[in-house]
Design an enzyme around this catalytic site. Structure first.
Site, PDB file in Angstrom:
ATOM      1  CG  ASN A 166      -1.788   1.275   1.255  1.00 60.32           C
ATOM      2  OD1 ASN A 166      -1.423   2.281   1.860  1.00 60.32           O
ATOM      3  ND2 ASN A 166      -2.921   1.225   0.582  1.00 60.32           N
ATOM      4  CG  HIS A 167       2.844   4.465  -2.673  1.00 61.39           C
ATOM      5  ND1 HIS A 167       2.950   5.793  -2.326  1.00 61.39           N
ATOM      6  CD2 HIS A 167       4.017   4.120  -3.232  1.00 61.39           C
ATOM      7  CE1 HIS A 167       4.147   6.241  -2.679  1.00 61.39           C
ATOM      8  NE2 HIS A 167       4.820   5.236  -3.228  1.00 61.39           N
ATOM      9  CB  SER A 168      -1.390   5.386   2.671  1.00 66.78           C
ATOM     10  OG  SER A 168      -2.556   4.702   2.272  1.00 66.78           O
TER      11      SER A 168
END
Length: 342
Positions: A166-168
């Site tokens: 995930n690239h939050s």
């Protein structure tokens, strides 16, 4: 748990199975857009996206000696001749099936599914990816668990390459233009040394700008500037299974801000994580359908913390076991995010 409930602490979108909101005491601690369409038009920086079919960089945008041949991938890494985050339109730009309400490990959860066809961004083999989100409250903390599973389901080939994360971008001082003043504690200061093209040299060293594991440091206006892969398991090439979900969770990072009293801690089963202070971040301004102007966001306005395998792990023979998926196998990973306010 509903993906669209306005009172929920979390909001997810089908595009990229992405995290749109992660609310703690009414504060959204991830950089986001209020309307889904902006994730197609204003999101070159991967806000909240599920990254795949691979994560991070692939040297020279080429896979050598896979299924007995080579595969040329898209070059999309700025001035570097690499392929980044799955290509020009990786999984974060694709529409997943879902959200579907499910029970996962005895908890209410949401499932997203994506079928990545053979040749998708030039990767071989049709693979099926599941993303499961489970969320709730534990000891007064908002808890989000993300679980990934990928299987090679097509008959086009016998093996492919996989990596998902995930690239939050996290901001525990919401509304501030930068993350200045954020207190950071990492689970390691060991990292993969890089060459001039941002590809690992194969050496694992001590990162000079980060203190030893468990020791806090504070982000300033411009320093430290970090975009590196930190290694939790230095023996991963020989000990990391393709599916890490059976491994114990380990602490990879904690961030907090004294002004807001907001805290976030991240645990993962993955052997490494990318820590990015977003010094190259730029998100252009936008305007909603109702005329609300969303100001632009610049460098250091969030922190990306991406649980992952080693960078370019297929590019080194001794690292390939972490990412090479064969027929009959499962690739898997799990991460847990806990957030609270003092």
């Amino acid at each position: 748990m509903s993906a669209t409930d306005p009172d929920s602490a979390f909001t997810f979108l089908s595009q990229g199975a992405l995290v749109q909101e992660f609310k703690v005491a009414g504060h959204n601690i991830v950089q986001s857009f209020p309307e889904a369409r902006f994730y197609q038009t204003h999101n070159d920086v991967y806000l909240g996206e599920t990254i795949g079919r691979t994560t991070n960089r692939i040297k020279g945008a080429k896979l050598e000696n896979l299924n007995g041949r080579s595969y040329k991938l898209a070059v999309n890494d700025g001035q570097n001749p690499n392929s980044l985050h799955g290509g020009l339109r990786g999984w974060g730009k694709q529409d997943f099936e879902g959200p579907k309400s499910v029970k996962r490990n005895g908890k209410d959860g949401i499932q997203f599914r994506y079928l990545s066809r053979d040749g998708d961004e030039s990767y071989p083999g049709t693979v099926e990816c599941f993303v499961w989100y489970t969320a709730g409250m534990e000891d007064g903390k908002s808890v989000l668990q993300i679980e990934y599973q990928v299987e090679l389901v097509g008959d086009e080939c016998e093996e492919t390459v996989v990596g998902v994360t995930n690239h939050s971008y996290f901001q525990v001082n919401p509304g501030a233009p930068t993350t200045e003043g954020t207190v950071v504690t990492l689970g390691t200061n060991k990292y993969l040394e890089l060459d001039s093209y941002q590809i690992p040299t194969g050496q694992i060293s001590t990162f000079p700008k980060v203190p030893p594991a468990g020791t806090s440091f504070t982000l300033g206006a411009t320093e430290p500037a970090i975009d590196n892969c930190f290694v939790m398991n230095t023996e991963a090439p020989t000990s990391c299974p393709l599916d890490t979900r059976t491994l114990p969770l380990h602490d990879i990072a904690t961030i907090s801000h004294p002004v807001t009293g907001l805290h976030l801690e991240i645990q993962s089963t993955e052997p490494a994580f990318q820590f990015y202070t977003a010094d190259g971040l730029y998100i252009p301004e936008a305007e909603t359908h109702r005329g609300l102007k969303i100001p632009s966001r610049g460098k250091r306005s969030g922190i990306a913390i991406e649980p992952t395998r080693y960078v370019d792990c297929f590019g080194r023979e001794e690292w390939r076991g972490m990412c090479k998926l064969r027929k009959g196998e499962l690739w898997g990973a799990k991460s847990v995010y806990r957030a609270w306010k003092d």
